[in-house]
Design a protein around this motif. Structure first.
Motif, PDB file in Angstrom:
ATOM      1  N   ILE A  91       0.838  -1.210   0.000  1.00  0.00           N
ATOM      2  CA  ILE A  91       0.000   0.000   0.000  1.00  0.00           C
ATOM      3  C   ILE A  91       0.871   1.256   0.000  1.00  0.00           C
ATOM      4  N   ILE A  92       1.909   1.274   0.832  1.00  0.00           N
ATOM      5  CA  ILE A  92       2.803   2.433   0.892  1.00  0.00           C
ATOM      6  C   ILE A  92       3.458   2.666  -0.479  1.00  0.00           C
ATOM      7  N   SER A  93       3.968   1.605  -1.075  1.00  0.00           N
ATOM      8  CA  SER A  93       4.583   1.730  -2.401  1.00  0.00           C
ATOM      9  C   SER A  93       3.592   2.302  -3.404  1.00  0.00           C
ATOM     10  N   ALA A  94       2.380   1.777  -3.388  1.00  0.00           N
ATOM     11  CA  ALA A  94       1.353   2.225  -4.340  1.00  0.00           C
ATOM     12  C   ALA A  94       0.981   3.687  -4.109  1.00  0.00           C
ATOM     13  N   ILE A  95       0.862   4.085  -2.858  1.00  0.00           N
ATOM     14  CA  ILE A  95       0.518   5.482  -2.549  1.00  0.00           C
ATOM     15  C   ILE A  95       1.604   6.420  -3.056  1.00  0.00           C
ATOM     16  N   ILE A 111       3.843   5.951  -5.446  1.00  0.00           N
ATOM     17  CA  ILE A 111       3.911   5.978  -6.906  1.00  0.00           C
ATOM     18  C   ILE A 111       2.680   6.663  -7.493  1.00  0.00           C
ATOM     19  N   PHE A 112       1.502   6.400  -6.926  1.00  0.00           N
ATOM     20  CA  PHE A 112       0.292   7.084  -7.393  1.00  0.00           C
ATOM     21  C   PHE A 112       0.432   8.589  -7.196  1.00  0.00           C
ATOM     22  N   ARG A 113       0.896   9.001  -6.025  1.00  0.00           N
ATOM     23  CA  ARG A 113       1.066  10.435  -5.736  1.00  0.00           C
ATOM     24  C   ARG A 113       2.032  11.075  -6.729  1.00  0.00           C
ATOM     25  N   ALA A 114       3.082  10.366  -7.075  1.00  0.00           N
ATOM     26  CA  ALA A 114       4.069  10.896  -8.017  1.00  0.00           C
ATOM     27  C   ALA A 114       3.494  11.045  -9.414  1.00  0.00           C
ATOM     28  N   LEU A 115       2.759  10.049  -9.866  1.00  0.00           N
ATOM     29  CA  LEU A 115       2.279  10.047 -11.244  1.00  0.00           C
ATOM     30  C   LEU A 115       0.984  10.817 -11.445  1.00  0.00           C
ATOM     31  N   ALA A 116       0.218  10.996 -10.381  1.00  0.00           N
ATOM     32  CA  ALA A 116      -1.100  11.640 -10.509  1.00  0.00           C
ATOM     33  C   ALA A 116      -1.121  13.054  -9.933  1.00  0.00           C
ATOM     34  N   PHE A 117       0.046  13.677  -9.831  1.00  0.00           N
ATOM     35  CA  PHE A 117       0.080  15.008  -9.210  1.00  0.00           C
ATOM     36  C   PHE A 117      -0.781  16.012  -9.956  1.00  0.00           C
ATOM     37  N   PHE A 118      -0.895  15.855 -11.269  1.00  0.00           N
ATOM     38  CA  PHE A 118      -1.700  16.802 -12.046  1.00  0.00           C
ATOM     39  C   PHE A 118      -3.181  16.689 -11.717  1.00  0.00           C
ATOM     40  N   ILE A 119      -3.609  15.559 -11.189  1.00  0.00           N
ATOM     41  CA  ILE A 119      -4.999  15.394 -10.744  1.00  0.00           C
ATOM     42  C   ILE A 119      -5.187  16.040  -9.370  1.00  0.00           C
ATOM     43  N   ILE A 120      -4.183  15.918  -8.528  1.00  0.00           N
ATOM     44  CA  ILE A 120      -4.243  16.417  -7.156  1.00  0.00           C
ATOM     45  C   ILE A 120      -3.996  17.925  -7.095  1.00  0.00           C
ATOM     46  N   MET A 121      -3.192  18.440  -8.024  1.00  0.00           N
ATOM     47  CA  MET A 121      -2.775  19.850  -8.031  1.00  0.00           C
ATOM     48  C   MET A 121      -3.927  20.841  -7.854  1.00  0.00           C
ATOM     49  N   PRO A 122      -5.036  20.704  -8.566  1.00  0.00           N
ATOM     50  CA  PRO A 122      -6.113  21.697  -8.429  1.00  0.00           C
ATOM     51  C   PRO A 122      -6.733  21.751  -7.024  1.00  0.00           C
ATOM     52  N   LEU A 123      -6.564  20.693  -6.255  1.00  0.00           N
ATOM     53  CA  LEU A 123      -7.106  20.673  -4.896  1.00  0.00           C
ATOM     54  C   LEU A 123      -6.293  21.553  -3.946  1.00  0.00           C
ATOM     55  N   GLY A 147      10.760   8.432  -6.331  1.00  0.00           N
ATOM     56  CA  GLY A 147      11.999   7.781  -5.890  1.00  0.00           C
ATOM     57  C   GLY A 147      11.792   6.911  -4.663  1.00  0.00           C
ATOM     58  N   ILE A 148      11.099   7.438  -3.678  1.00  0.00           N
ATOM     59  CA  ILE A 148      10.855   6.659  -2.460  1.00  0.00           C
ATOM     60  C   ILE A 148       9.946   5.475  -2.773  1.00  0.00           C
ATOM     61  N   GLY A 149       8.927   5.706  -3.586  1.00  0.00           N
ATOM     62  CA  GLY A 149       8.027   4.613  -3.972  1.00  0.00           C
ATOM     63  C   GLY A 149       8.768   3.498  -4.691  1.00  0.00           C
ATOM     64  N   ALA A 150       9.709   3.869  -5.558  1.00  0.00           N
ATOM     65  CA  ALA A 150      10.502   2.866  -6.262  1.00  0.00           C
ATOM     66  C   ALA A 150      11.374   2.081  -5.282  1.00  0.00           C
ATOM     67  N   LEU A 151      11.976   2.770  -4.310  1.00  0.00           N
ATOM     68  CA  LEU A 151      12.769   2.066  -3.301  1.00  0.00           C
ATOM     69  C   LEU A 151      11.919   1.058  -2.540  1.00  0.00           C
ATOM     70  N   TYR A 152      10.724   1.483  -2.123  1.00  0.00           N
ATOM     71  CA  TYR A 152       9.825   0.583  -1.405  1.00  0.00           C
ATOM     72  C   TYR A 152       9.402  -0.583  -2.290  1.00  0.00           C
TER      73      TYR A 152
END
Length: 148
Positions: free
Chosen positions: A91-95, A97-109, A127-132
């Protein structure tokens, strides 16, 4: 140390610890730290006015990173085995990586955050997600309930 994901998970834990420390620094030192780190003028001003929200939300975020760091250390078998270790590390890894790749979705918030904040924080998250993720894959055989 054998290469079974331990090194990568330890490195992920260290980076999460650094991220937690930076958040704690924001909560302690206030507005200027929020500004330098690109968290937005509104948050910086609220902090300078003594509003409860910036330090509370920042310390909650720091606490999450501390827990995630502990899970990485547990996965690296540096501390006691924590509950649901494989699942939580997935779950941590997924969060991350999702946060890294989906920043353009989150940005308007969060319109007060700078573009530099989004780019830098997304790169750090990736980077941290990839390490995990890579550390988890490499350590997977050692993380079974039977090896506890």
């Amino acid at each position: 140390m054998r290469e079974n994901g331990n090194n990568l998970l330890v490195l992920g834990a260290i980076f999460c610890g650094v991220v937690a420390a930076v958040h704690i620094g924001c909560a302690i030192f206030g507005g200027d730290w929020y500004r330098v780190l690109g968290a937005g003028e509104q948050l910086a001003e609220m902090s300078e006015q003594g509003h409860w929200y910036p330090p509370v939300i920042t310390l909650v975020i720091a606490s999450i990173f501390i827990v995630w760091s502990l899970y990485a250390l547990s996965g690296a078998r540096k501390i006691l085995r924590l509950p649901f270790l494989r699942t939580v590390l997935c779950i941590i890894s997924a969060i991350f990586i999702f946060r890294a790749l989906a920043f353009f979705i989150i940005m308007p918030l969060f319109p007060g955050n700078s573009l530099a904040f989004w780019i830098v924080s997304s790169a750090i998250c990736f980077g941290i997600g990839a390490l995990y993720a890579i550390g988890l894959v490499r350590a997977w055989p050692h993380l079974s309930a039977k090896s506890a």
